[in-house]
Design a protein around this motif. Structure first.
Motif, mmCIF file in Angstrom:
data_model
loop_
_atom_site.group_PDB
_atom_site.id
_atom_site.type_symbol
_atom_site.label_atom_id
_atom_site.label_comp_id
_atom_site.label_asym_id
_atom_site.label_seq_id
_atom_site.Cartn_x
_atom_site.Cartn_y
_atom_site.Cartn_z
ATOM 1 N N HIS A 345 0.830 -1.211 0.000
ATOM 2 C CA HIS A 345 0.000 0.000 0.000
ATOM 3 C C HIS A 345 0.862 1.258 0.000
ATOM 4 N N GLN A 346 1.866 1.303 0.860
ATOM 5 C CA GLN A 346 2.735 2.475 0.948
ATOM 6 C C GLN A 346 3.517 2.683 -0.347
ATOM 7 N N THR A 347 3.949 1.600 -0.972
ATOM 8 C CA THR A 347 4.720 1.722 -2.215
ATOM 9 C C THR A 347 3.885 2.349 -3.321
ATOM 10 N N LEU A 348 2.642 1.889 -3.479
ATOM 11 C CA LEU A 348 1.774 2.452 -4.518
ATOM 12 C C LEU A 348 1.526 3.942 -4.285
ATOM 13 N N HIS A 349 1.221 4.315 -3.060
ATOM 14 C CA HIS A 349 0.928 5.717 -2.774
ATOM 15 C C HIS A 349 2.184 6.583 -2.848
ATOM 16 N N ARG A 350 3.303 6.022 -2.474
ATOM 17 C CA ARG A 350 4.561 6.797 -2.566
ATOM 18 C C ARG A 350 4.934 7.044 -4.021
ATOM 19 N N LEU A 351 4.693 6.085 -4.885
ATOM 20 C CA LEU A 351 4.965 6.284 -6.309
ATOM 21 C C LEU A 351 4.139 7.437 -6.873
ATOM 22 N N GLN A 352 2.876 7.529 -6.462
ATOM 23 C CA GLN A 352 2.025 8.607 -6.971
ATOM 24 C C GLN A 352 2.492 9.978 -6.496
ATOM 25 N N GLN A 353 3.145 10.017 -5.328
ATOM 26 C CA GLN A 353 3.671 11.286 -4.826
ATOM 27 C C GLN A 353 4.918 11.729 -5.587
ATOM 28 N N ILE A 354 5.695 10.753 -6.043
ATOM 29 C CA ILE A 354 6.925 11.078 -6.776
ATOM 30 C C ILE A 354 6.606 11.508 -8.209
ATOM 31 N N LEU A 355 5.633 10.868 -8.815
ATOM 32 C CA LEU A 355 5.324 11.099 -10.219
ATOM 33 C C LEU A 355 4.307 12.227 -10.383
ATOM 34 N N THR A 356 4.242 12.755 -11.604
ATOM 35 C CA THR A 356 3.179 13.707 -11.930
ATOM 36 C C THR A 356 1.865 12.948 -12.091
ATOM 37 N N THR A 357 0.782 13.673 -12.214
ATOM 38 C CA THR A 357 -0.520 13.023 -12.343
ATOM 39 C C THR A 357 -0.592 12.143 -13.588
ATOM 40 N N ARG A 358 -0.095 12.656 -14.714
ATOM 41 C CA ARG A 358 -0.141 11.872 -15.948
ATOM 42 C C ARG A 358 0.808 10.684 -15.882
ATOM 43 N N GLN A 359 1.968 10.869 -15.244
ATOM 44 C CA GLN A 359 2.888 9.743 -15.074
ATOM 45 C C GLN A 359 2.286 8.696 -14.134
ATOM 46 N N ALA A 360 1.599 9.152 -13.089
ATOM 47 C CA ALA A 360 0.967 8.225 -12.152
ATOM 48 C C ALA A 360 -0.114 7.408 -12.852
ATOM 49 N N ALA A 361 -0.834 8.037 -13.751
ATOM 50 C CA ALA A 361 -1.862 7.314 -14.509
ATOM 51 C C ALA A 361 -1.221 6.219 -15.371
ATOM 52 N N ARG A 362 -0.131 6.572 -16.052
ATOM 53 C CA ARG A 362 0.565 5.564 -16.871
ATOM 54 C C ARG A 362 1.170 4.461 -16.002
ATOM 55 N N CYS A 363 1.604 4.827 -14.801
ATOM 56 C CA CYS A 363 2.152 3.845 -13.863
ATOM 57 C C CYS A 363 1.085 2.827 -13.467
#
Length: 388
Positions: A345-363
Motif C-alpha cells: 500500500h505504501q509503495t503504490l501511494h509513494r509512487l504517486q507522490q513522486i510522479l506527476t498526475t499523468r505519469q501516475a496514470a501511466r504507472c
C-alpha cells in the motif's frame, strides 16, 4: 332643536382659541358650512329611510382642523411611486463561471447515475455468481472434490479432503475478489480512455485517486480474511498459477514492481529518478526484514513440532502442549501478511507522490497490464495442447 343646541355648543367649545380666548372665525365658517351641508344630507337621509335605503354615515365636522396638512404616513404613501427599474428587470444572463459550474454539476450527476447503474449491475452479477458458487459447493460436497484445483487428496481414514478445507470466509473472499477484478478492469478502461483523451490534470487526478482507492479495498478484504483464514491468503489459491509463481506473503513483491515502472513513465526528472531509487532501496530493506522474520518463524515452528518423538507421542500432555505452543507461534503469520500488505500500500501511494498526475496514470496502467498478462499466461498454459 335639541340637535341644533348640542351642535351649537359643540361649535362653541371646539373653536375657541385657548391661547387668546377668541374665536377662530375661519374654522368656524368652515364648520358651519359643513353643518348646513350635513342638514341637506340629513333631509336626503330621511327620504332614503322612508324608501328603505341604508343612509350613509354622517360626518358633520372633520376629524381635524382643515388647515392641518395630511399625516406624514399618508404623504409618504402618496410619495411612493413605481418601484425601481431593477425590480422590473428580467433575470440576468449567467456569466461564464456560472455556466461552467452548471455544466460541471450536470456532468457529475451524469457520471453518478452511470456509476449507480454499474453498481446495480455488479450487485446483480455478484448475486448470480453467488448462486452459481453455492451450486458448485453442493456438487463438490457430493463428489468429494477439493475446491481450489488441487485435485483429489486423501484424508484420514481414506476420506477425501473435500470442499470443507475451504472455509466459508475464504469462499466469500474468492467471490469478492472476482468482483473486485471486474471493477478493477472497468476503472482501468476509464483511466486509459482519460489518458488518451488528454483531459486536464485536475480531472485526470480524480481517475487516479479512484484507482488507488480501489487498491485499498482489496487490502481491506485481505485484512479481514487474515483474521480467520490466513493460510488461504498465503497459499495463493485465489490467484492464477502464473501469479502464484511471483507471490510473496500473500501478494506481489513491491520492489519487483518498482523495477518495471521507470521505463513506462519516461521521461523522468533527476529528482524523480532519485526518489524512485530511494523508494526501491527502502522497499527492498523492508522486504528483507519481513522475509527474515518469516524464516525465523518457520524454524521456530519446526523446532517446536520436532521437540518430541515423531514416531509416536509418548506423552499426550506434552504433545498437546507442543501443538498449543505451535498454534500461538503460527498466529503471528497474520501479522507478517498485514505488514506485507501495508508495504504494498505504501509503495503504490509513494509512487504517486513522486510522479506527476499523468505519469501516475501511466504507472497504474502499466501495473494493471503486468498482472493482466500474468493471468492471460495462466489461461494459455492451462489451455495448451498436451502430449500423451
Amino acid at each position: 332643536m335639541m340637535q341644533s343646541s348640542s351642535s351649537s355648543s359643540s361649535i362653541h367649545g371646539n373653536f375657541i382659541n385657548k391661547d387668546t380666548g377668541s374665536y377662530d372665525l375661519s374654522e368656524l365658517d368652515q364648520a358651519l358650512f359643513l353643518y348646513l351641508d350635513g342638514q341637506n344630507q340629513s333631509t336626503v337621509q330621511d327620504q332614503r329611510q322612508n324608501s328603505g335605503m341604508r343612509p350613509p354615515t354622517l360626518n358633520i365636522f372633520p376629524s381635524q382642523p382643515m388647515h392641518v396638512e395630511p399625516s406624514s404616513t399618508k404623504r409618504e404613501g402618496n410619495r411612493k411611486g413605481p418601484t425601481s427599474g431593477s425590480e422590473h428587470e428580467g433575470p440576468k444572463t449567467p456569466d461564464a463561471k456560472t455556466l461552467r459550474r452548471l455544466a460541471q454539476n450536470r456532468e457529475a450527476a451524469r457520471k453518478s447515475r452511470l456509476r449507480k447503474k454499474a453498481y446495480v449491475q455488479q450487485l446483480e452479477s455478484s448475486r448470480i455468481k453467488l448462486t452459481q458458487l453455492e451450486q458448485e459447493l453442493q456438487r463438490a460436497r457430493a463428489q468429494g472434490i477439493f475446491f481450489g484445483g488441487a485435485g483429489l487428496l486423501g484424508g484420514e481414514q481414506g476420506l477425501p479432503v473435500g470442499v470443507n478445507n475451504i472455509s466459508s470466509d475464504a469462499a466469500m473472499f474468492d467471490m469478492e475478489y472476482a468482483r473486485w477484478l471486474e471493477e478493477h478492469h472497468r476503472l482501468m478502461s476509464e483511466l486509459r480512455a482519460a489518458v488518451q483523451e488528454h483531459i486536464p490534470e485536475n480531472e485526470l487526478r480524480l481517475f487516479v485517486d479512484n484507482c488507488l482507492a480501489h487498491y485499498d479495498q482489496v487490502i481491506n478484504l485481505k485484512a479481514m480474511l487474515a483474521k480467520t483464514d490466513v493460510f488461504h491468503l498465503v497459499s495463493g489459491m485465489w490467484k492464477t498459477p502464473a501469479e502464484r509463481c511471483f507471490m510473496w506473503l500473500g501478494g506481489f513483491r513491491p520492489s519487483e514492481l518498482i523495477k518495471i515502472i521507470p521505463n513506462q513513465v519516461e521521461p523522468l526528472t533527476e529528482q524523480q529518478i532519485l526518489g524512485i531509487c530511494g523508494l526501491q532501496q527502502s522497499t527492498q530493506e523492508a522486504e528483507e526484514a519481513l522475509s527474515q522474520g518469516l524464516e525465523a518463524l518457520n524454524q521456530s515452528l519446526s523446532d517446536t513440532i520436532t521437540s518430541d518423538s515423531l514416531s509416536c507421542p509418548t506423552n499426550m500432555t506434552n504433545y498437546m502442549g507442543q501443538m498449543a505452543l505451535a498454534i500461538n507461534k503460527l498466529s503471528t503469520l497474520e501479522g507478517f501478511v498485514r505488514q506485507a500488505d501495508n508495504l504494498r500500500h505504501q509503495t503504490l501511494h509513494r509512487l504517486q507522490q513522486i510522479l506527476t498526475t499523468r505519469q501516475a496514470a501511466r504507472c497504474l496502467l502499466a501495473i494493471a497490464e503486468y498482472f493482466h498478462r500474468l493471468r492471460t499466461l495462466s489461461s494459455l498454459w492451462l489451455a495448451r495442447p498436451r502430449q500423451e
